[in-house]
Scaffold this active site. Structure first.
Site, PDB file in Angstrom:
ATOM      1  N   TYR A  56      21.163   4.525  17.635  1.00 57.03           N
ATOM      2  CA  TYR A  56      22.461   4.810  16.942  1.00 57.03           C
ATOM      3  C   TYR A  56      23.357   5.362  17.433  1.00 57.03           C
ATOM      4  O   TYR A  56      23.717   4.733  19.083  1.00 57.03           O
ATOM      5  CB  TYR A  56      22.101   6.202  16.531  1.00 57.03           C
ATOM      6  CG  TYR A  56      22.250   6.817  15.269  1.00 57.03           C
ATOM      7  CD1 TYR A  56      21.466   6.207  13.900  1.00 57.03           C
ATOM      8  CD2 TYR A  56      23.365   7.216  14.834  1.00 57.03           C
ATOM      9  CE1 TYR A  56      21.423   6.198  12.864  1.00 57.03           C
ATOM     10  CE2 TYR A  56      23.339   7.579  13.129  1.00 57.03           C
ATOM     11  CZ  TYR A  56      22.364   7.157  12.847  1.00 57.03           C
ATOM     12  OH  TYR A  56      22.675   6.912  11.536  1.00 57.03           O
TER      13      TYR A  56
ATOM     14  N   GLY B  16      19.347   6.857   8.270  1.00 57.24           N
ATOM     15  CA  GLY B  16      20.948   6.670   8.315  1.00 57.24           C
ATOM     16  C   GLY B  16      21.411   7.610   6.466  1.00 57.24           C
ATOM     17  O   GLY B  16      22.019   7.875   6.747  1.00 57.24           O
TER      18      GLY B  16
ATOM     19  N   HIS C 243      18.661   3.014   6.116  1.00 60.68           N
ATOM     20  CA  HIS C 243      19.322   1.921   6.588  1.00 60.68           C
ATOM     21  C   HIS C 243      18.017   0.962   5.798  1.00 60.68           C
ATOM     22  O   HIS C 243      16.944   0.965   5.557  1.00 60.68           O
ATOM     23  CB  HIS C 243      19.776   1.537   7.294  1.00 60.68           C
ATOM     24  CG  HIS C 243      21.165   0.408   8.329  1.00 60.68           C
ATOM     25  ND1 HIS C 243      20.901  -0.489   7.718  1.00 60.68           N
ATOM     26  CD2 HIS C 243      22.061   0.834   8.776  1.00 60.68           C
ATOM     27  CE1 HIS C 243      21.185  -1.352   7.825  1.00 60.68           C
ATOM     28  NE2 HIS C 243      22.560  -0.212   8.457  1.00 60.68           N
TER      29      HIS C 243
HETATM   30  C1  LCV Z   1      14.068  -1.373   3.271  1.00 64.32           C
HETATM   31  C2  LCV Z   1      12.264  -0.251   2.653  1.00 64.32           C
HETATM   32  C3  LCV Z   1      12.494   0.549   3.706  1.00 64.32           C
HETATM   33  C4  LCV Z   1      14.075   0.439   4.743  1.00 64.32           C
HETATM   34  N1  LCV Z   1      14.557  -0.800   4.257  1.00 64.32           N
HETATM   35  O1  LCV Z   1       6.346   3.267  -0.266  1.00 64.32           O
HETATM   36  O2  LCV Z   1      18.165   5.403  11.557  1.00 64.32           O
HETATM   37  S1  LCV Z   1      17.863   4.648  11.955  1.00 64.32           S
HETATM   38  O3  LCV Z   1      18.437   3.903  13.189  1.00 64.32           O
HETATM   39  O4  LCV Z   1      16.575   3.658  12.461  1.00 64.32           O
HETATM   40  C5  LCV Z   1      18.587   3.227  11.004  1.00 64.32           C
HETATM   41  C6  LCV Z   1      18.291   1.432  11.557  1.00 64.32           C
HETATM   42  C7  LCV Z   1      17.737   3.525   9.722  1.00 64.32           C
HETATM   43  O5  LCV Z   1      17.799   4.383   8.577  1.00 64.32           O
HETATM   44  O6  LCV Z   1      16.115   2.725   9.467  1.00 64.32           O
HETATM   45  C8  LCV Z   1      15.759   2.670   8.583  1.00 64.32           C
HETATM   46  C9  LCV Z   1      14.934   4.433   8.319  1.00 64.32           C
HETATM   47  N2  LCV Z   1      13.961   4.718   7.216  1.00 64.32           N
HETATM   48  C10 LCV Z   1      12.355   4.563   7.424  1.00 64.32           C
HETATM   49  O7  LCV Z   1      11.750   4.530   8.754  1.00 64.32           O
HETATM   50  C11 LCV Z   1      12.051   4.538   6.643  1.00 64.32           C
HETATM   51  C12 LCV Z   1      10.805   3.416   6.159  1.00 64.32           C
HETATM   52  N3  LCV Z   1      10.317   3.456   5.274  1.00 64.32           N
HETATM   53  C13 LCV Z   1       8.849   4.351   5.344  1.00 64.32           C
HETATM   54  O8  LCV Z   1       8.743   5.306   6.145  1.00 64.32           O
HETATM   55  C14 LCV Z   1       8.253   4.468   3.618  1.00 64.32           C
HETATM   56  O9  LCV Z   1       9.273   2.973   2.558  1.00 64.32           O
HETATM   57  C15 LCV Z   1       8.713   5.362   2.672  1.00 64.32           C
HETATM   58  C16 LCV Z   1       7.641   6.908   3.901  1.00 64.32           C
HETATM   59  C17 LCV Z   1      10.298   6.288   2.616  1.00 64.32           C
HETATM   60  C18 LCV Z   1       7.944   5.105   1.843  1.00 64.32           C
HETATM   61  O10 LCV Z   1       7.090   5.019   1.754  1.00 64.32           O
HETATM   62  P1  LCV Z   1       5.923   4.900   0.421  1.00 64.32           P
HETATM   63  O11 LCV Z   1       4.499   4.317   0.390  1.00 64.32           O
HETATM   64  O12 LCV Z   1       6.442   4.863  -0.673  1.00 64.32           O
HETATM   65  P2  LCV Z   1       6.876   1.830   0.706  1.00 64.32           P
HETATM   66  O13 LCV Z   1       6.808   2.008   2.038  1.00 64.32           O
HETATM   67  O14 LCV Z   1       5.461   0.915  -0.047  1.00 64.32           O
HETATM   68  O15 LCV Z   1       8.125   0.948   0.461  1.00 64.32           O
HETATM   69  C19 LCV Z   1       8.346   0.601  -0.763  1.00 64.32           C
HETATM   70  C20 LCV Z   1       9.316  -0.624  -0.305  1.00 64.32           C
HETATM   71  O16 LCV Z   1      10.117  -0.238  -0.337  1.00 64.32           O
HETATM   72  C21 LCV Z   1      10.683  -0.781   0.725  1.00 64.32           C
HETATM   73  C22 LCV Z   1       9.181  -1.113   1.540  1.00 64.32           C
HETATM   74  O17 LCV Z   1       9.622  -2.456   2.810  1.00 64.32           O
HETATM   75  C23 LCV Z   1       8.636  -1.385   0.143  1.00 64.32           C
HETATM   76  O18 LCV Z   1       9.039  -2.988   0.086  1.00 64.32           O
HETATM   77  P3  LCV Z   1       7.596  -3.848  -0.862  1.00 64.32           P
HETATM   78  O19 LCV Z   1       7.067  -3.523  -1.778  1.00 64.32           O
HETATM   79  O20 LCV Z   1       8.706  -5.740  -0.690  1.00 64.32           O
HETATM   80  O21 LCV Z   1       6.919  -3.838   0.372  1.00 64.32           O
HETATM   81  N4  LCV Z   1      11.806  -0.011   1.842  1.00 64.32           N
HETATM   82  C24 LCV Z   1      11.334   0.952   2.108  1.00 64.32           C
HETATM   83  N5  LCV Z   1      11.589   1.814   3.055  1.00 64.32           N
HETATM   84  N6  LCV Z   1      14.161   1.338   5.608  1.00 64.32           N
HETATM   85  N7  LCV Z   1      13.154  -1.761   2.615  1.00 64.32           N
END
Ligand code: LCV
Length: 259
Positions: free
Chosen positions: A138, A108, A64
């Protein structure tokens, strides 16, 4: 700018998530494109759909779009939330939707994958379910998606640890169909889709809908439903929910208080 690519080859359609800057986060805009693609494929009476990301991707989808989650005091996963739309479109699509997974899958997006009819993953793929990382309650149909994908022990592990599960473990648990070496993933998945596309589409469409109806037939009394919704509200009205969302946005570890 397109956040997805679509392609049709014979009776098989492909939707490719293609927003690497945001790790294919399931934003309203990206989900809208996927839903439009599915509706076009349905109108064209395609007999199988493959949902994938770009070849070699490290993150299939980050789940999400956290930036689009409400700050609090509003159900973050209500009926009209983009993720809920996406799940229903996949479930209602009148042919098998096959998830082809490379890279990591989060939150999600894991539910989206588990809502697909068949799942083919590379050995490096992982699946994490992350509400507990963010403090999100959730929703009920989302819980059912997970319960229909794996036994409750595995579901509890995914939900209560929020840790990525390997494709091998997910396959052993019966949550995914195949683990295939990355080099063979595409040919294997398209072979599967084309085999399905040669079979009777009406029969498959009806059996898919029967299974959707039967797998969703869990009696919950109105009192039970309202209790669950009331409990969920205490979560999305809590300090912890706001802390989870803020910590993500501020790129820091959340400190949950249990209130
Ligand atoms: C917006 C993002 C996101 C993101 N949203 O890259 O299941 S529930 O209930 O939790 C539900 C509500 C849900 O699905 O929530 C989201 C759950 N997702 C996560 O917890 C994963 C969050 N993301 C991460 O842990 C990392 O981004 C991963 C491991 C996926 C990738 O890491 P990496 O180092 O390759 P960055 O973290 O640097 O992210 C690159 C860009 O993508 C955005 C993040 O904010 C960043 O944007 P900026 O460059 O503008 O800072 N991004 C990543 N995930 N879910 N934005």
């Amino acid at each position: 700018m397109a956040l997805t690519n679509t392609n049709v080859d014979g009776n098989v359609g492909t939707i490719t998530l293609n927003n690497p800057e945001k790790r294919n986060a399931l934003s309203d805009a990206l989900v809208h494109e996927v839903v439009e693609g599915l509706r076009d494929f349905s109108a064209r009476r395609l007999r199988a759909v493959i949902l994938r990301a770009m070849p070699g991707v490290k993150v299939w989808s980050a789940g999400h779009d956290v930036g689009e989650l409400p700050e609090g005091r509003r159900d973050p996963l209500g009926w009209d939330d983009p993720l809920r739309h996406l799940i229903r479109e996949i479930e209602d699509f009148p042919a098998p939707v096959i998830a082809m997974i490379e890279g990591t899958v989060w939150g999600g997006a894991s539910e989206t994958v588990f809502a697909c009819d068949l799942i083919v993953a590379s050995p490096e793929a992982t699946f994490a379910v992350t509400p507990a990382k963010l403090g999100v309650p959730y929703n009920v149909t989302g819980m059912l998606t997970f319960l229909n994908a794996a036994n409750i022990r595995i579901v509890k592990e995914l939900l209560f640890t929020a840790k990525p599960m390997t494709a091998a473990r997910a396959e052993r648990a019966g949550a995914i169909n195949y683990v295939v070496p990355a080099a063979e993933l595409e040919s294997f998945t398209y072979g599967l889709a084309n085999d399905i596309a040669l079979l009777a589409p009406l029969s498959i469409a009806v059996m898919k809908e029967q299974l959707r109806v039967l797998s969703g037939a869990h009696p919950v009394s109105p009192r039970g439903f309202e209790r669950v919704q009331g409990l969920r509200r205490t979560v999305y009205d809590s300090f912890d929910y706001g802390e989870g969302i803020s910590a993500f946005r501020e790129k820091r570890r959340p400190v949950f208080r249990g209130e």
